[in-house]
Design a protein around this motif. Structure first.
Motif, PDB file in Angstrom:
ATOM      1  N   GLU A   1      -4.732  -7.539  -8.813  1.00 44.49           N
ATOM      2  CA  GLU A   1      -4.348  -8.497  -9.848  1.00 44.49           C
ATOM      3  C   GLU A   1      -2.876  -8.386 -10.208  1.00 44.49           C
ATOM      4  OE1 GLU A   1      -6.571 -10.508 -13.644  1.00 44.49           O
ATOM      5  OE2 GLU A   1      -7.189  -8.531 -12.974  1.00 44.49           O
ATOM      6  N   GLU A   2      -2.313  -7.188 -10.076  1.00 48.52           N
ATOM      7  CA  GLU A   2      -0.895  -7.013 -10.393  1.00 48.52           C
ATOM      8  C   GLU A   2      -0.015  -7.863  -9.490  1.00 48.52           C
ATOM      9  OE1 GLU A   2       2.434  -3.415 -10.605  1.00 48.52           O
ATOM     10  OE2 GLU A   2       0.301  -2.942 -10.618  1.00 48.52           O
ATOM     11  N   CYS A   3      -0.412  -7.967  -8.227  1.00 49.81           N
ATOM     12  CA  CYS A   3       0.351  -8.773  -7.265  1.00 49.81           C
ATOM     13  C   CYS A   3      -0.227 -10.171  -7.085  1.00 49.81           C
ATOM     14  CB  CYS A   3       0.399  -8.062  -5.915  1.00 49.81           C
ATOM     15  SG  CYS A   3       1.371  -6.545  -5.930  1.00 49.81           S
TER      16      CYS A   3
ATOM     17  N   ALA B   1       6.068  -2.500   0.092  1.00 49.94           N
ATOM     18  CA  ALA B   1       6.759  -3.075  -1.064  1.00 49.94           C
ATOM     19  C   ALA B   1       6.869  -4.592  -0.968  1.00 49.94           C
ATOM     20  CB  ALA B   1       8.131  -2.442  -1.224  1.00 49.94           C
ATOM     21  N   ASP B   2       6.988  -5.119   0.261  1.00 48.99           N
ATOM     22  CA  ASP B   2       7.092  -6.572   0.433  1.00 48.99           C
ATOM     23  C   ASP B   2       5.717  -7.236   0.561  1.00 48.99           C
ATOM     24  OD1 ASP B   2       6.277  -5.757   2.938  1.00 48.99           O
ATOM     25  OD2 ASP B   2       7.952  -6.663   4.016  1.00 48.99           O
ATOM     26  N   LYS B   3       4.647  -6.474   0.278  1.00 47.19           N
ATOM     27  CA  LYS B   3       3.252  -6.924   0.306  1.00 47.19           C
ATOM     28  C   LYS B   3       2.672  -7.027   1.714  1.00 47.19           C
ATOM     29  CE  LYS B   3       3.413  -9.631  -3.994  1.00 47.19           C
ATOM     30  NZ  LYS B   3       3.041 -10.918  -4.627  1.00 47.19           N
ATOM     31  N   SER B   4       3.443  -6.690   2.734  1.00 50.24           N
ATOM     32  CA  SER B   4       2.907  -6.715   4.098  1.00 50.24           C
ATOM     33  C   SER B   4       2.039  -5.481   4.337  1.00 50.24           C
ATOM     34  CB  SER B   4       4.038  -6.767   5.120  1.00 50.24           C
ATOM     35  OG  SER B   4       4.813  -5.574   5.075  1.00 50.24           O
ATOM     36  N   ALA B   5       1.284  -5.524   5.425  1.00 50.67           N
ATOM     37  CA  ALA B   5       0.380  -4.424   5.754  1.00 50.67           C
ATOM     38  C   ALA B   5       1.113  -3.327   6.515  1.00 50.67           C
ATOM     39  CB  ALA B   5      -0.781  -4.946   6.589  1.00 50.67           C
ATOM     40  N   GLY B   6       0.910  -2.085   6.091  1.00 51.02           N
ATOM     41  CA  GLY B   6       1.413  -0.947   6.841  1.00 51.02           C
ATOM     42  C   GLY B   6       0.478  -0.610   7.984  1.00 51.02           C
ATOM     43  N   PRO B   7       0.749   0.484   8.705  1.00 46.42           N
ATOM     44  CA  PRO B   7      -0.100   0.881   9.827  1.00 46.42           C
ATOM     45  C   PRO B   7      -1.516   1.221   9.370  1.00 46.42           C
ATOM     46  CG  PRO B   7       1.997   2.066   9.845  1.00 46.42           C
ATOM     47  CD  PRO B   7       1.906   1.370   8.532  1.00 46.42           C
ATOM     48  N   ILE B   8      -2.496   0.845  10.157  1.00 50.60           N
ATOM     49  CA  ILE B   8      -3.892   1.135   9.843  1.00 50.60           C
ATOM     50  C   ILE B   8      -4.174   2.611  10.106  1.00 50.60           C
ATOM     51  CG2 ILE B   8      -6.293   0.603  10.368  1.00 50.60           C
ATOM     52  CD1 ILE B   8      -5.374  -2.166  11.261  1.00 50.60           C
TER      53      ILE B   8
END
Length: 329
Positions: A154-156, A228-235
């Motif tokens: 919800e924050e983002c 930080a840019d809302k993208s996905a990091g490594p799984i």
């Protein structure tokens, strides 16, 4: 929660699981006690509780998958239908073939968001307002996919949706709009028959700045950092060997998980190091458990009873003792 063939369990395996379930946990580790069923549902009416989102008063908002309904259940078992998702003409849902209300999550103002799997243009995310207004579709997902669990950051202002067939985590603006394939990759993909059942990314939670996902076919629990840019990091693979894992819930602020193992009728405690043990079994009343939620010292488990000869879909509550290390659990 899928129509898979029920596998026979040998007496030796059943005995091993019983011994494991009764084994003492490590000092300071969360324990689960006092399981009790507070509500039984009508399987013939499609009241198959698939997923759960808690309200501040301790009531449980659940999806009845095959009834296409959302219900609110209080801690004494009182049940009220909040909404029914619209009927779909000629549903063509992958794997199950029928329209089904799947994952659910709740915003702080009481708005509910539901994943509706239909195989048609109604496939996607639906919103149910706290004012009792009819459900509204806010995002359409590909008809050849299977939207399953979902969670809200919800924050983002972002909803995340696990797609079990396309092996994708979608992101959707909380206010609605065009979905984005936020995370993909082999770790999220199903495994084709006969090695698997075509069921990949399944349960999903947003926790400690990351999206956590279970993969049923690969028997894994995964963590995907949100950058930080809302993208996905490594799984990251956080646990393996979780046969029949469905959805799950965290026991506290740490990374300890209670996971539903739906065909084995078990709940597993999964530690941050990836080891796990069974803490609730069929003897407690589990009947194909599909999801887990935790609020303070209460554990909630929905059982959809999809595969059992004796149908007993239900909501079970249990007591969570977090022990001396519970704050980290």
């Amino acid at each position: 929660m899928y129509r898979l063939p029920r596998l026979a369990v040998t007496a030796t395996a059943a005995l091993a699981l019983a011994l494991l379930a009764s084994a003492p946990t490590s000092a300071g580790e969360p324990t689960v006690t006092d399981p009790r069923i507070v509500a039984h549902f009508d399987f013939a009416a499609g009241q198959t509780p698939e997923n759960i989102a808690l309200s501040p008063d301790g009531s449980a908002n659940v999806t009845f998958a095959f009834a296409r309904q959302v219900a609110r259940i209080d801690k004494k078992g009182g049940t009220r239908i909040l909404a029914t998702l619209p009927a779909v003409t000629n549903p063509n849902t992958p794997v199950i073939g029928v329209a089904a209300a799947m994952g659910i999550t709740r915003a702080h103002d009481g708005t509910l968001y539901v994943a509706y799997a239909t195989g048609t243009s109604e496939n996607g995310v639906w919103r149910i307002g706290p004012d009792g207004a009819p459900p509204v579709q806010i995002a359409e997902l590909p008809a050849d996919g299977f939207p399953n669990a979902l969670a809200l950051d919800e924050e983002c202002g972002t909803l995340y949706v696990a797609d079990s067939v396309r092996g994708t985590v979608w992101s959707v603006p909380q206010d609605g709009g065009t979905p984005t394939a936020w995370a993909t990759g082999t770790a999220l993909q199903p495994v084709a028959p006969p090695a698997g059942f075509g069921v990949g990314a399944n349960g999903l939670k947003f926790h400690n700045g990351a999206v956590w996902v279970s993969n049923t076919d690969r028997q894994t629990l995964l963590r995907i950092p949100v950058r930080a840019d809302k993208s996905a990091g490594p799984i990251e693979t956080r646990a393996t060997g979780l046969m029949w894992i469905d959805d799950f819930g965290f026991t506290g602020k740490g990374d300890t998980v209670l996971a539903a193992l739906f065909l084995d009728n078990d709940i597993a405690l999964v530690r941050p190091d990836g080891t796990h043990e069974i803490v609730l079994t069929e003897q407690a009343g589990l009947s194909n458990p599909t999801s887990v939620a935790v609020r303070d010292k209460t554990v909630y488990v929905t059982s959809a009873s999809f595969f059992e000869p004796v149908k007993d879909p239900n909501l079970l509550l249990a007591t969570l003792d977090k022990g001396k290390g519970g704050a980290q659990g």
